[in-house]
Design a protein around this motif. Structure first.
Motif, PDB file in Angstrom:
ATOM      1  N   ILE A 626      52.005  50.462  12.847  1.00 60.11           N
ATOM      2  CA  ILE A 626      53.208  50.132  13.626  1.00 60.11           C
ATOM      3  C   ILE A 626      53.180  48.666  14.038  1.00 60.11           C
ATOM      4  O   ILE A 626      54.150  47.926  13.849  1.00 60.11           O
ATOM      5  CB  ILE A 626      53.312  51.044  14.863  1.00 60.11           C
ATOM      6  CG1 ILE A 626      53.599  52.487  14.449  1.00 60.11           C
ATOM      7  CG2 ILE A 626      54.400  50.547  15.813  1.00 60.11           C
ATOM      8  CD1 ILE A 626      53.475  53.490  15.574  1.00 60.11           C
ATOM      9  N   GLU A 631      54.416  50.393   6.398  1.00 60.29           N
ATOM     10  CA  GLU A 631      54.855  51.770   6.200  1.00 60.29           C
ATOM     11  C   GLU A 631      53.806  52.725   6.789  1.00 60.29           C
ATOM     12  O   GLU A 631      52.595  52.481   6.663  1.00 60.29           O
ATOM     13  CB  GLU A 631      55.024  52.056   4.709  1.00 60.29           C
ATOM     14  CG  GLU A 631      56.213  51.341   4.068  1.00 60.29           C
ATOM     15  CD  GLU A 631      57.538  51.834   4.618  1.00 60.29           C
ATOM     16  OE1 GLU A 631      58.415  50.982   4.857  1.00 60.29           O
ATOM     17  OE2 GLU A 631      57.667  53.068   4.811  1.00 60.29           O
ATOM     18  N   LEU A 632      54.275  53.771   7.441  1.00 58.09           N
ATOM     19  CA  LEU A 632      53.357  54.714   8.054  1.00 58.09           C
ATOM     20  C   LEU A 632      52.728  55.609   6.999  1.00 58.09           C
ATOM     21  O   LEU A 632      53.385  56.047   6.058  1.00 58.09           O
ATOM     22  CB  LEU A 632      54.085  55.573   9.089  1.00 58.09           C
ATOM     23  CG  LEU A 632      54.703  54.804  10.262  1.00 58.09           C
ATOM     24  CD1 LEU A 632      55.445  55.763  11.173  1.00 58.09           C
ATOM     25  CD2 LEU A 632      53.620  54.059  11.032  1.00 58.09           C
ATOM     26  N   THR A 635      51.179  61.573   8.372  1.00 52.46           N
ATOM     27  CA  THR A 635      51.247  61.958   9.785  1.00 52.46           C
ATOM     28  C   THR A 635      51.124  63.471   9.968  1.00 52.46           C
ATOM     29  O   THR A 635      51.376  63.982  11.060  1.00 52.46           O
ATOM     30  CB  THR A 635      52.573  61.473  10.409  1.00 52.46           C
ATOM     31  OG1 THR A 635      53.668  62.088   9.721  1.00 52.46           O
ATOM     32  CG2 THR A 635      52.700  59.962  10.321  1.00 52.46           C
ATOM     33  N   PRO A 641      54.287  64.825  15.283  1.00 51.94           N
ATOM     34  CA  PRO A 641      54.662  63.708  14.402  1.00 51.94           C
ATOM     35  C   PRO A 641      55.841  62.896  14.926  1.00 51.94           C
ATOM     36  O   PRO A 641      55.994  61.732  14.551  1.00 51.94           O
ATOM     37  CB  PRO A 641      55.020  64.417  13.087  1.00 51.94           C
ATOM     38  CG  PRO A 641      54.282  65.705  13.128  1.00 51.94           C
ATOM     39  CD  PRO A 641      54.280  66.115  14.568  1.00 51.94           C
ATOM     40  N   ASP A 642      56.663  63.449  15.808  1.00 50.70           N
ATOM     41  CA  ASP A 642      57.806  62.700  16.338  1.00 50.70           C
ATOM     42  C   ASP A 642      57.362  61.505  17.180  1.00 50.70           C
ATOM     43  O   ASP A 642      58.087  60.523  17.303  1.00 50.70           O
ATOM     44  CB  ASP A 642      58.700  63.608  17.180  1.00 50.70           C
ATOM     45  CG  ASP A 642      59.545  64.537  16.328  1.00 50.70           C
ATOM     46  OD1 ASP A 642      59.933  65.607  16.825  1.00 50.70           O
ATOM     47  OD2 ASP A 642      59.804  64.182  15.154  1.00 50.70           O
ATOM     48  N   VAL A 644      55.095  59.231  16.688  1.00 51.85           N
ATOM     49  CA  VAL A 644      54.918  57.986  15.956  1.00 51.85           C
ATOM     50  C   VAL A 644      56.263  57.414  15.521  1.00 51.85           C
ATOM     51  O   VAL A 644      56.451  56.190  15.478  1.00 51.85           O
ATOM     52  CB  VAL A 644      53.956  58.201  14.758  1.00 51.85           C
ATOM     53  CG1 VAL A 644      54.623  58.945  13.626  1.00 51.85           C
ATOM     54  CG2 VAL A 644      53.411  56.882  14.252  1.00 51.85           C
ATOM     55  N   ARG A 645      57.227  58.265  15.247  1.00 51.07           N
ATOM     56  CA  ARG A 645      58.562  57.772  14.881  1.00 51.07           C
ATOM     57  C   ARG A 645      59.247  57.107  16.076  1.00 51.07           C
ATOM     58  O   ARG A 645      59.895  56.074  15.932  1.00 51.07           O
ATOM     59  CB  ARG A 645      59.395  58.927  14.320  1.00 51.07           C
ATOM     60  CG  ARG A 645      58.942  59.372  12.924  1.00 51.07           C
ATOM     61  CD  ARG A 645      59.947  60.315  12.283  1.00 51.07           C
ATOM     62  NE  ARG A 645      59.833  61.668  12.820  1.00 51.07           N
ATOM     63  CZ  ARG A 645      59.014  62.588  12.320  1.00 51.07           C
ATOM     64  NH1 ARG A 645      58.245  62.302  11.287  1.00 51.07           N
ATOM     65  NH2 ARG A 645      58.976  63.804  12.834  1.00 51.07           N
ATOM     66  N   HIS A 646      59.083  57.704  17.251  1.00 52.62           N
ATOM     67  CA  HIS A 646      59.643  57.087  18.462  1.00 52.62           C
ATOM     68  C   HIS A 646      58.989  55.726  18.731  1.00 52.62           C
ATOM     69  O   HIS A 646      59.655  54.758  19.113  1.00 52.62           O
ATOM     70  CB  HIS A 646      59.453  58.013  19.661  1.00 52.62           C
ATOM     71  CG  HIS A 646      60.312  59.235  19.628  1.00 52.62           C
ATOM     72  ND1 HIS A 646      61.663  59.192  19.349  1.00 52.62           N
ATOM     73  CD2 HIS A 646      60.015  60.545  19.859  1.00 52.62           C
ATOM     74  CE1 HIS A 646      62.160  60.419  19.393  1.00 52.62           C
ATOM     75  NE2 HIS A 646      61.178  61.262  19.694  1.00 52.62           N
ATOM     76  N   ARG A 648      57.625  53.682  16.517  1.00 52.66           N
ATOM     77  CA  ARG A 648      58.112  52.721  15.529  1.00 52.66           C
ATOM     78  C   ARG A 648      59.475  52.176  15.947  1.00 52.66           C
ATOM     79  O   ARG A 648      59.730  50.963  15.864  1.00 52.66           O
ATOM     80  CB  ARG A 648      58.177  53.396  14.158  1.00 52.66           C
ATOM     81  CG  ARG A 648      58.986  52.651  13.069  1.00 52.66           C
ATOM     82  CD  ARG A 648      58.509  51.216  12.824  1.00 52.66           C
ATOM     83  NE  ARG A 648      57.193  51.107  12.318  1.00 52.66           N
ATOM     84  CZ  ARG A 648      56.841  51.231  11.027  1.00 52.66           C
ATOM     85  NH1 ARG A 648      57.749  51.488  10.125  1.00 52.66           N
ATOM     86  NH2 ARG A 648      55.597  51.085  10.651  1.00 52.66           N
ATOM     87  N   LYS A 649      60.365  53.048  16.423  1.00 60.00           N
ATOM     88  CA  LYS A 649      61.689  52.613  16.859  1.00 60.00           C
ATOM     89  C   LYS A 649      61.580  51.672  18.051  1.00 60.00           C
ATOM     90  O   LYS A 649      62.235  50.627  18.096  1.00 60.00           O
ATOM     91  CB  LYS A 649      62.545  53.839  17.204  1.00 60.00           C
ATOM     92  CG  LYS A 649      63.975  53.489  17.582  1.00 60.00           C
ATOM     93  CD  LYS A 649      64.789  54.738  17.873  1.00 60.00           C
ATOM     94  CE  LYS A 649      66.224  54.361  18.289  1.00 60.00           C
ATOM     95  NZ  LYS A 649      67.016  55.572  18.621  1.00 60.00           N
ATOM     96  N   GLU A 652      60.342  48.216  16.926  1.00 55.82           N
ATOM     97  CA  GLU A 652      61.383  47.412  16.274  1.00 55.82           C
ATOM     98  C   GLU A 652      62.375  46.864  17.283  1.00 55.82           C
ATOM     99  O   GLU A 652      62.851  45.733  17.156  1.00 55.82           O
ATOM    100  CB  GLU A 652      62.085  48.265  15.214  1.00 55.82           C
ATOM    101  CG  GLU A 652      61.187  48.594  14.026  1.00 55.82           C
ATOM    102  CD  GLU A 652      61.798  49.602  13.072  1.00 55.82           C
ATOM    103  OE1 GLU A 652      62.842  50.200  13.435  1.00 55.82           O
ATOM    104  OE2 GLU A 652      61.233  49.799  11.976  1.00 55.82           O
TER     105      GLU A 652
END
Length: 656
Positions: A626, A631-632, A635, A641-642, A644-646, A648-649, A652
């Motif tokens: 991150i 790229e991840l 996961t 897994p959510d 890591v997506r949060h 990343r957002k 950014e």
């Protein structure tokens, strides 16, 4: 050999190579690859005979009964039965011939003040200081903490401790009171030597005041000795009656004669604290005889030291580079060296090159962090000065990227100076992988080949030799650490935890190329290297979680153009606490106080959670991805897994 899928891989392709300049090689102590190869083969096949022969070049009060004792491995003992003294070998040994009047230290302070100490001067001042320490009750085996700027008294203090057998622990004069207290408490230091202040970028930092805060309530500290830095009045500082005294008062009437303590080969010489992965600093134990020989020999051959050289290592004595390659190694070789107190860019970006020109420096040893900063500041700062005195360049502290190596070679060295890119650690005591400047063809960014007596390998987790994997050292060497102070189990768990405890585990990844050269790929654990400072991420994380509103934190290292690595902190706050700039500022202040300003993170990202495995382990690999914008990876092992997506957002949105 081909790396297995789960082994480390390297994407760096660097095919440029540079032969040693013929004029340099002609006059070098080791002048061609055949000579190096013969010496190396003997050092591996007949190690005890090799090291015994090298040891004959130094002074011993009593010779050894055996060269290497492996009976208590992994605590290897070198030169058992011998008695010697490092201060004697660094100072007294040089007084019988012409070196007595040779400059040992050419010191320049940041404001421009300067001093020169010959080896005769050094002997006189070290003896007076050693006698002063004995007067206040310091004896063999007592621990003495040093918290001083880069002034001559720092070197005098190190040598004075070695002279009487006191154990010195030097603490970098950028550390906070909390960091000093941790180290003083761990080793139960009896005395702290500091100064009223020290210069850095035009400002004076009040060191004595920091020490006062650090030792408040510390029962072991009975004495604090204060060096007055500068020619005028001392900085305002409190003197605690019965504990504090001025250095100049302590040494004023002392005798200039102080016989050296005859130290057993394995007597403790110094402790140097380095960060670990558990958050608690490790007191690395180095003993007397083996370390003395190793620093002496590596200095002699890797810097190709000659009596007419003017040597400058730009490190601080607070780090192992300063111990091995400012104090003990160079002085055992009767070197003339530069010691500079201040910053490389004060009063302007050309300060280092002004010093090189002024004192006709011939050997220059610095860190990739500094080299990248020099590049950023522009070539004009170098072009304004005559650097023709330089004949050898060195780099230390972390792997150097090829672009910086080429710039160093062309712009600083004028394409005539070999570069010794040295890989080693606090724990190894001295150079392990390095070019021999008159014998080794170099490659930009490559540590090249092992030093004499060092047998490395690149292994898989299972202990099989691979092209790219984990670096291992297969044979003991004289400069190796003997333990972690007060924690023998941690010593074994940290450095002998792989391959059945047969080999030393340095914690670095490496690869071997088609020429048998070694390339260091970075840490395989969670220790980061910021501007040459090796910091355990757990130590940083433990500071963050001291904040009452912080539930959890994770710190990772990310590539940084100047520092080598910068720090990126992920911080989870307790429910109901808003994370804002006020909290960010509070956390930065805590890092300043708990570790030091050099450890400030580049970014702090607040989050509601951190990516963890189902067993609760934080997945720092994903956090690095991150922070680096990669790229991840997989996961699927995460508990949620959510998360890591949060993250990343958020990353950014917060780094646009």
């Amino acid at each position: 050999m081909t790396a297995e899928p789960n082994q480390m891989e390297s994407v760096l392709l660097e095919n440029r190579h540079f032969e040693p300049p013929s004029e340099f090689a002609k006059n070098a102590l080791i002048g061609d690859s055949d000579q190096y190869r013969k010496l190396y083969e003997r050092s591996i096949k007949e190690p005890e005979a090799f090291w015994a022969e090298a040891a004959e070049e130094l002074h011993w009060f009593k010779k050894w009964d055996s060269v290497l004792d492996e009976s208590e491995a992994p605590v290897y003992k070198w030169f058992s039965g011998a008695r010697t003294n490092l201060c004697y070998n660094c100072v007294d040994r040089h007084l019988e011939g012409p070196d007595r009047n040779k400059a040992a230290i050419i010191w320049e302070g940041e404001p421009g003040d300067s001093r020169v100490l010959t080896y005769q001067d050094l002997h006189r001042e070290v003896c007076k200081f050693a006698n002063g320490l004995k007067e206040i009750g310091i004896k063999k085996g007592d621990r003495v903490a040093l918290y001083l700027p880069m002034i001559p008294e720092l070197v005098l203090a190190v040598l004075a401790c070695a002279r009487i057998g006191a154990v010195h622990t030097v603490i970098f004069a950028g550390f906070s009171a909390d960091s000093i207290r941790d180290r003083v408490n761990d080793c139960a230091a009896k005395c702290v030597i500091t100064s009223d202040g020290g210069w850095r970028r035009g400002k004076v930092l009040g060191l004595k005041n920091i020490v006062d805060e650090a030792v408040e309530g510390v029962a072991s500290v009975t004495d604090v000795v204060i060096v007055k830095r500068g020619q005028g009045d001392p900085l305002p500082c409190h003197l605690k009656e019965g504990r504090d005294r001025w250095y100049h008062d302590l040494v004023q009437d002392q005798s200039v004669d102080c016989p050296c303590e005859e130290m057993e080969a394995e007597d403790l010489l110094f402790l140097l604290y380095t960060s670990g992965t558990t958050g608690k600093p490790k007191g690395i134990v180095h003993t007397t005889a083996g370390y003395m020989l190793f620093t002496y020999l590596t200095t002699k051959y890797i810097f190709d030291y000659k009596p007419e050289d003017v040597y400058w290592c730009t490190a601080d004595v607070g780090w192992i580079t300063g111990h091995s390659y400012i104090v003990y190694g160079p002085m055992a070789n009767a070197a003339t060296q530069i010691i500079y107190e201040g910053a490389p860019n004060y009063p302007n970006n050309g300060r280092f090159w002004e010093i090189v020109e002024k004192y006709r420096v011939s050997i220059f040893y610095t860190a990739p962090t500094a080299i990248r900063a020099f590049m950023k500041w522009g070539d004009e700062w170098l072009e304004a000065h005559d650097l023709s005195s330089l004949r050898l360049l060195g780099t230390v502290g972390e792997p150097i990227n090829p672009e910086a190596w080429i710039w160093y070679h062309k712009v600083v060295g004028g394409e005539r100076c070999p570069i010794v890119d040295t890989w080693w650690q606090t724990e190894t005591g001295g150079h392990m992988l390095t070019p021999v400047p008159g014998a080794t063809a170099t490659k930009p960014g490559c540590a090249t080949l092992p030093f004499l007596g060092i047998e490395p390998a690149v292994l898989s987790e299972e202990g099989e030799e691979v092209d790219a994997g984990i670096l291992a050292i297969k044979k003991p060497w004289p400069g190796m650490l003997r333990g972690i102070y007060g924690d023998n189990q941690r010593f074994k768990d940290t450095y002998w935890c792989k391959w059945g405890g047969k080999y030393y585990f340095p914690g670095d990844g490496a690869r071997i190329d088609q020429d048998g050269y070694y390339w260091i790929l970075g840490r395989v654990d969670d220790v980061v290297n910021v501007s040459g400072h090796r910091i355990g991420t757990a130590e940083l994380e433990s500071v963050f979680v001291e904040h009452p509103d912080v539930a959890e934190s994770a710190v990772v290292g990310v590539p940084h153009e100047i520092k080598g690595q910068g720090l990126f902190a992920f911080v989870t706050v307790i429910e109901g606490r808003d994370y804002d700039e006020k909290l960010r500022a509070e956390l930065v202040t805590m890092i300043d106080k708990g570790i030091g300003k050099f450890a400030r993170p580049e970014h702090i990202l607040f989050s509601s959670d951190l990516p963890k495995t189902r067993s609760g382990k934080i997945m720092r690999r994903l956090l690095r991805d991150i922070a680096e914008g990669k790229e991840l990876g997989n996961t699927t092992t995460l508990a949620d897994p959510d998360v890591v997506r949060h993250l990343r957002k958020q990353f950014e949105e917060n780094t646009k």
